[in-house]
Write an enzyme that holds these catalytic residues in place. Structure first.
Site, short mmCIF file in Angstrom:
data_model
loop_
_atom_site.label_atom_id
_atom_site.label_comp_id
_atom_site.label_asym_id
_atom_site.label_seq_id
_atom_site.Cartn_x
_atom_site.Cartn_y
_atom_site.Cartn_z
CG HIS A 1 39.50 54.00 35.26
ND1 HIS A 1 40.08 54.60 36.37
CD2 HIS A 1 38.41 53.30 36.08
CE1 HIS A 1 39.50 54.22 37.79
NE2 HIS A 1 38.41 53.60 37.42
CB CYS B 1 36.64 56.09 38.25
SG CYS B 1 35.49 54.72 38.76
CD GLU C 1 42.66 56.12 34.42
OE1 GLU C 1 41.97 56.63 33.54
OE2 GLU C 1 42.71 55.75 35.34
N1 GLN Z 1 34.75 53.85 44.69
C1 GLN Z 1 34.05 54.24 43.57
C2 GLN Z 1 33.16 52.91 42.86
O1 GLN Z 1 33.52 51.81 43.36
C3 GLN Z 1 34.92 54.64 42.42
C4 GLN Z 1 35.92 53.49 41.81
C5 GLN Z 1 36.98 54.04 41.22
O2 GLN Z 1 37.33 55.35 40.98
N2 GLN Z 1 37.57 53.25 40.46
O3 GLN Z 1 32.51 53.00 42.22
#
Ligand code: GLN
Length: 565
Positions: free
Chosen positions: A534, A404, A536
């Protein structure tokens, strides 16, 4: 439906979640279909707006629910898919009751904690417990209900009262209670008084423990157990010892040895609930796999050293699913996993002046790592340190996994150092709009409401044409589409995609419309992968997440062999 409530006494944070999940797993190995509910007595509607440093990781479900990290434990142990409704909070219950009051549902009545809130809690548990959670698509047989916090807190009082009433609503043969307590060791002596007091408090509120699960650093002496049995007014076989173990994967075995299911069966009259033959044989196979896996765990000697460059590293629970996904992958690769935690700010130029010791330690960790992982995160703190770590990984051909924010960081680094866009930035990370916004705010996301408004939950990612070379795609089995869970507000700016791809950064996976960059991968690198999602959240003990598995295998030097197989 059988309900097994898991409550806590003395202090929180001693592993109630693991005991709840392990108990659920044991039911599953006997062929029962198991669901789980977590009660969090805080006022927030969900965990989505809480800092990870406050309550640990925010777990994300298929339906986009942002929930307590214990739901991650249940999904991983029980291999189920839960819904946002499986996480009950005070905020959800109150807003539900207040909404009904405004509609006029209670017309003429004074709306009160008892009976309206307590009834709403019971209705919720009964309703949600019935939702099918696995591929059988059938109503579960057993529902584990974990009550957060400790019994006696002001916050949890309405829930404790609701559960007291609930045992009569569902009948005592359908309700069992495990109370998790702590036995501290003071000057070498195992102290039972906190447990005695905790059980007395519980009984005072109308709940009776069927099992007292004692957490402690060491095995309890027989005399300690006898004392607990006597003073807590439970049989000796109702006192279970859950001492610290080399791995939490051993907890189900420890509970099984102490006959927890037989104990609960007596209370729940499980002899009247015979699971289907096919579920029983599946359960047996699951149990055999589990035992094999835990014994493998004890026989792993070759190490792999992963550095996690994050911003919430002071609370390891902030990254619990990431840690689990790494553990699952390490088990599969038969490597003893070491995670070195690096606080991203320590890698920054500023730190080289203000905190030289930390700066050098942090860089030492990065330079000696077998693999570098940059996990998700919000806000600008530490992001320059992450960019520096991504640069190191790319230039020195060290395996890199960016999750992310970690993907966004890798893109910024590439734009700056390979394409010469030296002021490349993300809109999230600077107060004024940057000249070269490589990462931008997604149009559909709310700027005024932060709760539950990100791009959330399970969404498809399509592998692009001519990406058969992609290591990640091969790990996924060469498929065209994968479904993974998301949680973000920002995305790679589509305007730069062509330029980035021309410069050699391949977006091998995109959303179904080809507009959102989901997976990046570098060709001439042992493993350099970023995912906007994500992965995970969907990792399982016996089925490790593919991006993590690839990362761990590459870090162990066995990825190519694995792919050939
Ligand atoms: N802050 C970044 C976004 O909102 C990444 C979010 C995250 O890593 N979950 O896109």
């Amino acid at each position: 439906m059988k309900f097994v409530v898991v409550s806590g006494g003395v202090i929180s944070g001693i592993g109630k979640g693991v005991i709840a999940s392990s108990t659920g797993l044991l039911f599953k190995t006997r062929g029962y279909k198991v669901s789980a509910i977590k009660i969090d007595p805080y006022m927030n509607i969900d965990a989505g707006t809480m800092s990870p440093l406050e309550h640990g990781e925010v777990f994300v479900l298929d339906d986009g629910g942002e929930v307590d990290l214990d739901l991650g434990n249940y999904e991983r142990y029980l291999d189920v898919t839960l819904t946002r409704e499986n996480n009950i909070t005070t905020g959800k219950i109150y807003s539900h009751v207040i909404e009904r009051e405004r509609k006029g549902d209670y017309l003429g009545k004074t709306v009160q904690v008892v009976p309206h809130i307590t009834n709403a809690i019971q209705d919720w548990i009964e309703r949600v417990a019935k939702i099918p959670v696995d591929d059988s698509d059938e109503e579960p047989d057993v529902c584990i209900v974990e009550l957060g916090g400790t019994v006696g807190d002001i916050e949890s009082a309405p829930f404790v009262e609701a559960l007291r009433q609930f045992q009569f609503r569902v009948g005592s043969e359908n309700f069992a209670l495990i109370h998790v307590s702590l036995v501290p060791v003071v000057n070498g002596e195992q102290k039972t008084k906190p447990t005695q007091v905790a059980v007395r408090d519980l009984r005072g509120l109308g709940l009776t423990p069927d099992i007292v699960a004692c957490r402690c650093t060491q095995k309890l002496e027989a005399s300690t157990c006898e004392k607990i049995s006597m003073f807590c007014h439970v049989g000796p076989d109702q006192v279970l010892v859950v001492h610290d173990l080399s791995s939490i994967y051993h907890v189900p075995l420890l509970l099984d040895q102490q006959k927890i299911i037989q104990q609960l069966s007596k209370k729940l009259h499980l002899e009247n609930l015979t699971p289907k033959e096919s579920f029983v044989s599946k359960g047996t196979a699951l149990w055999n796999d589990w035992k094999l896996l835990t014994s493998t765990h004890d026989r792993m000697f070759e190490g792999v050293n992963i550095v996690l460059v994050g911003k919430y590293t002071h609370l390891k629970d902030s990254y619990i699913s990431v840690i689990k996904a790494l553990e699952h992958s390490a088990l599969r690769c038969q490597r003893k996993l070491t995670i070195n935690w690096v606080e991203a700010t320590d890698l920054e130029v500023d730190a080289s002046e203000t905190n030289r010791v930390n700066f050098h330690k942090a860089w030492h960790n990065v330079c000696s790592a077998d693999g570098i992982l940059v996990p998700g995160g919000f806000g600008s703190r530490g992001t320059e340190g992450m960019v520096a770590a991504a640069k190191w990984a790319r230039e020195n051909k060290v395996p890199y996994l960016g999750i992310c924010l970690g993907l966004q960081i890798a893109v910024i680094e590439y734009a700056r150092n390979v394409m010469g866009i030296t002021d490349a930035q993300s809109e999230e990370l600077v107060p004024e709009p940057p000249a070269n916004p490589l990462v931008v705010f997604m149009p559909e996301v709310s700027k005024t409401h932060l709760g539950g408004t990100m791009r959330l939950g399970l969404r498809p990612t399509k592998f692009q044409a001519n990406t058969e070379w992609s290591k990640l795609r091969q790990l996924y089995g060469g498929v065209d589409t994968v479904h993974e869970r998301h949680r973000h507000r920002y995305e790679i700016n589509p305007k730069y995609v062509l330029e980035l791809e021309k410069a050699g950064l391949d977006f091998v996976g995109k959303d179904e419309r080809g507009e959102r960059m989901e997976i990046l991968e570098l060709k001439n690198h042992p493993y350099f992968v970023g995912t906007q999602y994500h992965p995970e959240y969907l990792s399982r003990v016996l089925e490790p997440s593919k991006p993590y598995l690839g990362f761990l295998a590459a870090s162990s030097g066995i990825l190519d062999a694995m792919l050939k197989k």
